[in-house]
Design a protein around this motif. Sequence first.
Motif, PDB file in Angstrom:
ATOM      1  N   THR A  34       0.829  -1.208   0.000  1.00 27.67           N
ATOM      2  CA  THR A  34       0.000   0.000   0.000  1.00 27.67           C
ATOM      3  C   THR A  34       0.864   1.259   0.000  1.00 27.67           C
ATOM      4  O   THR A  34       0.625   2.193  -0.780  1.00 27.67           O
ATOM      5  CB  THR A  34      -0.921  -0.001   1.225  1.00 27.67           C
ATOM      6  OG1 THR A  34      -1.823  -1.103   1.137  1.00 27.67           O
ATOM      7  CG2 THR A  34      -1.724   1.287   1.301  1.00 27.67           C
ATOM      8  N   ASP A  38       1.097   4.204  -2.956  1.00 24.84           N
ATOM      9  CA  ASP A  38       0.704   5.585  -2.669  1.00 24.84           C
ATOM     10  C   ASP A  38       1.842   6.566  -2.888  1.00 24.84           C
ATOM     11  O   ASP A  38       1.615   7.703  -3.311  1.00 24.84           O
ATOM     12  CB  ASP A  38       0.181   5.690  -1.235  1.00 24.84           C
ATOM     13  CG  ASP A  38      -1.242   5.169  -1.099  1.00 24.84           C
ATOM     14  OD1 ASP A  38      -2.046   5.420  -2.012  1.00 24.84           O
ATOM     15  OD2 ASP A  38      -1.553   4.512  -0.094  1.00 24.84           O
ATOM     16  N   ALA A  57      -4.278   4.887  -6.207  1.00 20.35           N
ATOM     17  CA  ALA A  57      -4.836   5.067  -4.872  1.00 20.35           C
ATOM     18  C   ALA A  57      -5.960   4.075  -4.607  1.00 20.35           C
ATOM     19  O   ALA A  57      -6.095   3.549  -3.491  1.00 20.35           O
ATOM     20  CB  ALA A  57      -5.348   6.492  -4.699  1.00 20.35           C
ATOM     21  N   ALA A  61      -5.880   1.341  -1.725  1.00 13.92           N
ATOM     22  CA  ALA A  61      -6.940   1.307  -0.716  1.00 13.92           C
ATOM     23  C   ALA A  61      -7.545  -0.089  -0.594  1.00 13.92           C
ATOM     24  O   ALA A  61      -7.865  -0.544   0.517  1.00 13.92           O
ATOM     25  CB  ALA A  61      -8.019   2.327  -1.063  1.00 13.92           C
ATOM     26  N   TRP A  64      -5.024  -2.175   1.275  1.00 14.03           N
ATOM     27  CA  TRP A  64      -5.035  -1.748   2.679  1.00 14.03           C
ATOM     28  C   TRP A  64      -6.270  -2.282   3.403  1.00 14.03           C
ATOM     29  O   TRP A  64      -6.173  -2.739   4.556  1.00 14.03           O
ATOM     30  CB  TRP A  64      -5.009  -0.225   2.753  1.00 14.03           C
ATOM     31  CG  TRP A  64      -5.114   0.299   4.166  1.00 14.03           C
ATOM     32  CD1 TRP A  64      -4.086   0.485   5.042  1.00 14.03           C
ATOM     33  CD2 TRP A  64      -6.306   0.695   4.843  1.00 14.03           C
ATOM     34  NE1 TRP A  64      -4.566   0.976   6.230  1.00 14.03           N
ATOM     35  CE2 TRP A  64      -5.925   1.114   6.134  1.00 14.03           C
ATOM     36  CE3 TRP A  64      -7.649   0.746   4.477  1.00 14.03           C
ATOM     37  CZ2 TRP A  64      -6.864   1.577   7.073  1.00 14.03           C
ATOM     38  CZ3 TRP A  64      -8.581   1.202   5.418  1.00 14.03           C
ATOM     39  CH2 TRP A  64      -8.189   1.605   6.691  1.00 14.03           C
ATOM     40  N   LEU A  65      -7.420  -2.216   2.755  1.00 12.53           N
ATOM     41  CA  LEU A  65      -8.654  -2.676   3.393  1.00 12.53           C
ATOM     42  C   LEU A  65      -8.575  -4.161   3.726  1.00 12.53           C
ATOM     43  O   LEU A  65      -8.980  -4.595   4.812  1.00 12.53           O
ATOM     44  CB  LEU A  65      -9.843  -2.404   2.470  1.00 12.53           C
ATOM     45  CG  LEU A  65     -11.237  -2.537   3.087  1.00 12.53           C
ATOM     46  CD1 LEU A  65     -11.419  -1.525   4.204  1.00 12.53           C
ATOM     47  CD2 LEU A  65     -12.306  -2.347   2.019  1.00 12.53           C
ATOM     48  N   THR A  99      -1.556   3.519   6.282  1.00 14.87           N
ATOM     49  CA  THR A  99      -2.790   4.272   6.522  1.00 14.87           C
ATOM     50  C   THR A  99      -2.598   5.752   6.206  1.00 14.87           C
ATOM     51  O   THR A  99      -3.434   6.377   5.530  1.00 14.87           O
ATOM     52  CB  THR A  99      -3.227   4.103   7.987  1.00 14.87           C
ATOM     53  OG1 THR A  99      -3.391   2.706   8.284  1.00 14.87           O
ATOM     54  CG2 THR A  99      -4.542   4.825   8.262  1.00 14.87           C
ATOM     55  N   ILE A 102      -2.447   6.604   2.435  1.00 11.98           N
ATOM     56  CA  ILE A 102      -3.741   6.768   1.767  1.00 11.98           C
ATOM     57  C   ILE A 102      -4.326   8.141   2.085  1.00 11.98           C
ATOM     58  O   ILE A 102      -4.900   8.817   1.216  1.00 11.98           O
ATOM     59  CB  ILE A 102      -4.710   5.652   2.171  1.00 11.98           C
ATOM     60  CG1 ILE A 102      -4.153   4.285   1.782  1.00 11.98           C
ATOM     61  CG2 ILE A 102      -6.072   5.847   1.502  1.00 11.98           C
ATOM     62  CD1 ILE A 102      -5.009   3.125   2.227  1.00 11.98           C
ATOM     63  N   VAL A 123     -12.182  11.534   3.741  1.00  9.78           N
ATOM     64  CA  VAL A 123     -11.333  10.336   3.766  1.00  9.78           C
ATOM     65  C   VAL A 123      -9.953  10.680   4.330  1.00  9.78           C
ATOM     66  O   VAL A 123      -9.411   9.946   5.181  1.00  9.78           O
ATOM     67  CB  VAL A 123     -11.201   9.742   2.350  1.00  9.78           C
ATOM     68  CG1 VAL A 123     -10.129   8.657   2.315  1.00  9.78           C
ATOM     69  CG2 VAL A 123     -12.538   9.171   1.886  1.00  9.78           C
ATOM     70  N   LEU A 127      -8.772   8.998   7.838  1.00 11.04           N
ATOM     71  CA  LEU A 127      -7.653   8.059   7.873  1.00 11.04           C
ATOM     72  C   LEU A 127      -6.466   8.642   8.637  1.00 11.04           C
ATOM     73  O   LEU A 127      -5.728   7.896   9.296  1.00 11.04           O
ATOM     74  CB  LEU A 127      -7.237   7.683   6.446  1.00 11.04           C
ATOM     75  CG  LEU A 127      -8.216   6.764   5.711  1.00 11.04           C
ATOM     76  CD1 LEU A 127      -7.762   6.553   4.272  1.00 11.04           C
ATOM     77  CD2 LEU A 127      -8.329   5.417   6.421  1.00 11.04           C
TER      78      LEU A 127
END
Length: 315
Positions: A34, A38, A57, A61, A64-65, A99, A102, A123, A127
């Motif tokens: 991630t 980014d 991105a 994301a 990352w999720l 985190t 992002i 967002v 985050l």
Amino acid sequence: MLSVALVLRLARFRSSVAADIRAPERVFGFFTITAGLDVLAVRLSDAGHPLATAILAGVAAAVWLALTYGVPASLLLTRAHDSVLSGVNGSWLLWVVSTQSIALTAAVLVPAWPSQARLLASVATGLWSLGLVLYLLLVSLILLRWLTVPMTPQALGPPYWILMGATAITVLSGAKILVLPGRLPAVRATAGFVEGFSYALWAFGTWWIPLLVILGCWRHVRQRWPLTYEPPLWSVVFPLGMYSVATLTFGQAAGISFMAPLARVMIWVAVAAWILVAAAFFRSPSGQQPHLPRRPSPGCPPTSTQRAGVQPSAR
């Protein structure tokens, strides 16, 4: 190329990947996917390619999720031991770095997509706040590990520099949020909070640098751990570079004049660190870390060599 290598590893070495997922000292390394995406996304945004930035991105994301719920679930539900505290190390803070990366990407996309400015700002600030809380939680775990598990030179490796790097990218993300239009509800609601905590984390990150140097001296001078190339040394370079960029950017956003000259000094420190690590890489045989005998962790059975009475070389 890295994506191809990752796919090949997932396809051909599934057992190795599964072992990494189950290992608390290695599993957080997956968050570098991630962060890397980014970093490239932000660079493309600066070059004027908002669509490519948005695509990267989105992929970052999604990764990352999956990781942000999958990694804690694996540690809670599938661990082989009662406690993972002995596996806590600086790499856990890659969760914070990813985190905040992002959040940073969302913030830089606001000027390019004014129609989605409210969503992107929400967002970014959300985050950023999540990354802040994660940092506080993970640093508490690391300090608990330091105070309860015997410290060894092998355990006190370069990834602990991410303690400072995680604060730096949080400060950088906070600085990008501060320069967003104040009319955006999320920015208006959190501006003072973001600015205050960004400065506090910048100060905390600055405090970490001398302590990390002292710990490094203890490892290599007092404990005589060989100062040779090892891949984790790159985790020293990135935090230093991020610290310099974060210091300059936040100083401009908050109007703090002394940060600019400090950032100029630190960028040369980061360049020097990069040169030293790169030189060590090219001097090592085939760019690989020399084989070093490992001391057993507390509670681990001795190896056959140790049972035979042969002690690891201090070298």
